[in-house]
Design a protein around this motif. Structure first.
Motif, PDB file in Angstrom:
ATOM      1  N   LEU A 133       3.542  -8.171  16.854  1.00 57.84           N
ATOM      2  CA  LEU A 133       2.421  -7.246  16.722  1.00 57.84           C
ATOM      3  C   LEU A 133       2.772  -5.789  17.031  1.00 57.84           C
ATOM      4  N   PRO A 134       3.499  -5.480  18.100  1.00 59.48           N
ATOM      5  CA  PRO A 134       3.838  -4.068  18.321  1.00 59.48           C
ATOM      6  C   PRO A 134       4.593  -3.437  17.151  1.00 59.48           C
ATOM      7  N   LEU A 135       5.494  -4.188  16.524  1.00 59.27           N
ATOM      8  CA  LEU A 135       6.247  -3.658  15.392  1.00 59.27           C
ATOM      9  C   LEU A 135       5.375  -3.560  14.145  1.00 59.27           C
ATOM     10  N   LEU A 136       4.427  -4.466  13.985  1.00 59.48           N
ATOM     11  CA  LEU A 136       3.514  -4.404  12.850  1.00 59.48           C
ATOM     12  C   LEU A 136       2.576  -3.200  12.960  1.00 59.48           C
ATOM     13  N   ARG A 137       2.253  -2.815  14.176  1.00 54.03           N
ATOM     14  CA  ARG A 137       1.394  -1.645  14.392  1.00 54.03           C
ATOM     15  C   ARG A 137       2.160  -0.322  14.334  1.00 54.03           C
ATOM     16  N   ALA A 138       3.484  -0.386  14.448  1.00 52.49           N
ATOM     17  CA  ALA A 138       4.285   0.802  14.718  1.00 52.49           C
ATOM     18  C   ALA A 138       4.149   1.887  13.660  1.00 52.49           C
ATOM     19  N   SER A 139       4.083   1.514  12.389  1.00 52.84           N
ATOM     20  CA  SER A 139       4.058   2.534  11.336  1.00 52.84           C
ATOM     21  C   SER A 139       2.724   3.257  11.271  1.00 52.84           C
ATOM     22  N   GLY A 140       1.655   2.596  11.708  1.00 50.70           N
ATOM     23  CA  GLY A 140       0.322   3.190  11.598  1.00 50.70           C
ATOM     24  C   GLY A 140      -0.243   3.153  10.199  1.00 50.70           C
ATOM     25  N   GLY A 142      -0.561   0.158   8.436  1.00 50.59           N
ATOM     26  CA  GLY A 142      -0.976  -1.195   8.108  1.00 50.59           C
ATOM     27  C   GLY A 142       0.211  -2.097   7.845  1.00 50.59           C
ATOM     28  N   ALA A 143      -0.080  -3.377   7.706  1.00 48.73           N
ATOM     29  CA  ALA A 143       0.970  -4.382   7.501  1.00 48.73           C
ATOM     30  C   ALA A 143       0.310  -5.652   6.977  1.00 48.73           C
ATOM     31  N   SER A 144       1.135  -6.654   6.714  1.00 48.74           N
ATOM     32  CA  SER A 144       0.618  -7.913   6.175  1.00 48.74           C
ATOM     33  C   SER A 144       1.312  -9.085   6.839  1.00 48.74           C
ATOM     34  N   ILE A 145       0.502 -10.054   7.288  1.00 48.81           N
ATOM     35  CA  ILE A 145       1.011 -11.321   7.820  1.00 48.81           C
ATOM     36  C   ILE A 145       0.571 -12.426   6.875  1.00 48.81           C
ATOM     37  N   VAL A 146       1.498 -13.316   6.530  1.00 52.08           N
ATOM     38  CA  VAL A 146       1.171 -14.496   5.723  1.00 52.08           C
ATOM     39  C   VAL A 146       1.639 -15.728   6.474  1.00 52.08           C
ATOM     40  N   LEU A 181      -7.545  -7.478  13.861  1.00 57.59           N
ATOM     41  CA  LEU A 181      -6.594  -6.456  13.415  1.00 57.59           C
ATOM     42  C   LEU A 181      -7.076  -5.678  12.205  1.00 57.59           C
ATOM     43  N   GLY A 182      -8.312  -5.926  11.785  1.00 57.60           N
ATOM     44  CA  GLY A 182      -8.812  -5.260  10.591  1.00 57.60           C
ATOM     45  C   GLY A 182      -8.775  -3.747  10.683  1.00 57.60           C
ATOM     46  N   ALA A 183      -9.159  -3.187  11.822  1.00 58.30           N
ATOM     47  CA  ALA A 183      -9.188  -1.733  11.969  1.00 58.30           C
ATOM     48  C   ALA A 183      -7.791  -1.128  11.917  1.00 58.30           C
ATOM     49  N   ASP A 184      -6.769  -1.934  12.228  1.00 60.62           N
ATOM     50  CA  ASP A 184      -5.379  -1.469  12.119  1.00 60.62           C
ATOM     51  C   ASP A 184      -4.846  -1.596  10.702  1.00 60.62           C
ATOM     52  N   MET A 185      -5.662  -2.107   9.789  1.00 66.84           N
ATOM     53  CA  MET A 185      -5.230  -2.386   8.422  1.00 66.84           C
ATOM     54  C   MET A 185      -4.035  -3.344   8.394  1.00 66.84           C
ATOM     55  N   ILE A 186      -4.007  -4.242   9.368  1.00 66.57           N
ATOM     56  CA  ILE A 186      -3.034  -5.332   9.348  1.00 66.57           C
ATOM     57  C   ILE A 186      -3.760  -6.548   8.800  1.00 66.57           C
ATOM     58  N   LEU A 247      -0.092 -11.528  -1.824  1.00 64.10           N
ATOM     59  CA  LEU A 247      -0.726 -11.325  -0.524  1.00 64.10           C
ATOM     60  C   LEU A 247      -0.101 -10.177   0.266  1.00 64.10           C
ATOM     61  N   VAL A 248       1.183  -9.896   0.056  1.00 65.60           N
ATOM     62  CA  VAL A 248       1.814  -8.804   0.803  1.00 65.60           C
ATOM     63  C   VAL A 248       1.775  -7.480   0.054  1.00 65.60           C
ATOM     64  N   SER A 249       1.344  -7.506  -1.196  1.00 63.08           N
ATOM     65  CA  SER A 249       1.308  -6.277  -1.983  1.00 63.08           C
ATOM     66  C   SER A 249      -0.047  -5.589  -1.853  1.00 63.08           C
ATOM     67  N   ASP A 250      -0.115  -4.367  -2.356  1.00 63.68           N
ATOM     68  CA  ASP A 250      -1.372  -3.621  -2.323  1.00 63.68           C
ATOM     69  C   ASP A 250      -2.402  -4.165  -3.298  1.00 63.68           C
ATOM     70  N   LEU A 251      -2.018  -5.110  -4.154  1.00 63.14           N
ATOM     71  CA  LEU A 251      -3.013  -5.748  -5.014  1.00 63.14           C
ATOM     72  C   LEU A 251      -4.053  -6.503  -4.188  1.00 63.14           C
ATOM     73  N   SER A 252      -3.684  -6.897  -2.970  1.00 62.07           N
ATOM     74  CA  SER A 252      -4.619  -7.639  -2.114  1.00 62.07           C
ATOM     75  C   SER A 252      -5.005  -6.815  -0.883  1.00 62.07           C
ATOM     76  N   ARG A 253      -5.006  -5.501  -1.020  1.00 64.60           N
ATOM     77  CA  ARG A 253      -5.197  -4.639   0.145  1.00 64.60           C
ATOM     78  C   ARG A 253      -6.575  -4.777   0.792  1.00 64.60           C
ATOM     79  N   ALA A 254      -7.560  -5.351   0.091  1.00 67.58           N
ATOM     80  CA  ALA A 254      -8.880  -5.588   0.686  1.00 67.58           C
ATOM     81  C   ALA A 254      -9.109  -7.056   1.006  1.00 67.58           C
ATOM     82  N   ILE A 255      -8.052  -7.866   0.963  1.00 64.15           N
ATOM     83  CA  ILE A 255      -8.170  -9.309   1.233  1.00 64.15           C
ATOM     84  C   ILE A 255      -7.540  -9.603   2.591  1.00 64.15           C
ATOM     85  N   THR A 256      -8.335 -10.128   3.509  1.00 63.40           N
ATOM     86  CA  THR A 256      -7.810 -10.516   4.814  1.00 63.40           C
ATOM     87  C   THR A 256      -8.638 -11.659   5.383  1.00 63.40           C
TER      88      THR A 256
END
Length: 295
Positions: A133-140, A142-146, A181-186, A247-256
């Protein structure tokens, strides 16, 4: 965003793939990401896969850092994440492919088997998400977990009871984490497969099951798939990987918080099989099949 732009946006990203060096699906996910220009840090407990994945990823046009880790061992998985943190200051994509399934009647299982099934199909994912999680947040940015789950998380899978329970836990953990994690765009999603090439290699069936199928000839298993999968064939490795890439691409950027079923329709049918002898789709065989079986 168009398809080309979404895939171009993957280039240069950093992915961690747990269970990404061996097996049909794990190796396929790593190679699929590599073809999109993603740099992969992967772990596996298969040393042959670790030794050979580098050359294949280079041929696909990217790089991989492959490490031994046994997700059944907390300290081994922690050591892998320590290595990830040494190599990169961010993670854009985290994928959990590793898992284990065996067929056992619950009355014939042991506490040791229960603990193993829970660790391999749920608990390690919780540990890995916390470490990552710290590394997923690091860029600011957003990120994707599958998280790989299964159709068995959504039905009463007799003879897979603890496995199914662990996968259901992963599915609901994914939903809950997605909300947090929605507000972090993860974004946190599940991919649920069903009958894929990985199932046989993971001992989904007992040896005696394979022996009975072998007695019937090479076409028997394929014929059973036609009854079971509405599309009349199981999804290929490439089709499962396509689900991950979506799921990891921006095609699903509103799917979580969702579970994507890549299964040829089996989750939709929920027990309706396409029985032979003219019976068609029903949960139980009708006269034609029964006559063939007992007539």
């Amino acid at each position: 965003m168009g398809l080309r732009a979404a895939h171009e946006a993957l280039a240069g990203k950093i992915a961690v793939v747990v269970g990404g060096c061996a097996g049909h699906i794990g190796r396929g996910v790593t190679l699929g990401l590599a073809r999109e220009g993603v740099h992969v840090v992967a772990c596996d407990n298969d040393r042959e896969g670790l030794a050979s994945i580098g050359a294949e990823v280079e041929q696909a046009g990217s790089t991989v850092s492959a490490h031994y880790a046994d997700v059944a061992d907390e300290s081994s998985l922690d050591a892998f994440w320590d290595e990830v943190a040494k190599q990169t200051d961010r993670v854009d994509i985290l994928i959990h492919v590793a898992g284990l399934v065996e067929r056992h009647l619950f009355a014939e299982t042991t506490r040791t088997l229960h603990a193993r099934d829970i660790r391999m199909n749920y608990d390690y994912i919780v540990q890995s998400c916390l470490r990552g999680l710290p590394l997923l947040r690091a860029s600011g940015r957003g990120a994707s977990i599958v998280n790989f789950t299964t159709i068995e998380a959504h039905r009463g899978a007799a003879s897979y009871a603890v496995y199914a329970g662990a996968k259901a836990a992963t599915t609901n953990f994914t939903r809950a984490l997605a909300v947090e994690l929605g507000a972090d765009m993860i974004r946190v999603n599940c991919l649920a497969s069903d009958t894929t090439p990985a199932r046989a290699s993971n001992a989904a069936l007992a040896p005696e099951d394979f022996a009975r199928l072998a007695e019937l000839g090479s076409d028997a298993l394929a014929k059973s798939i036609e009854f079971y999968v509405p599309q009349k064939r199981p999804p290929s490795v490439e089709e499962v990987v396509d689900g991950v890439l979506f799921l990891v691409s921006d095609l699903s950027r509103a799917i979580t918080g969702q579970t994507i079923h890549v299964d040829g329709g089996t989750s939709a049918s929920l027990g309706f099989l396409d029985w032979p002898e003219g019976d068609g789709f029903m949960p139980a065989p009708l006269g034609g099949t029964l006559k063939r079986m007992f007539g």
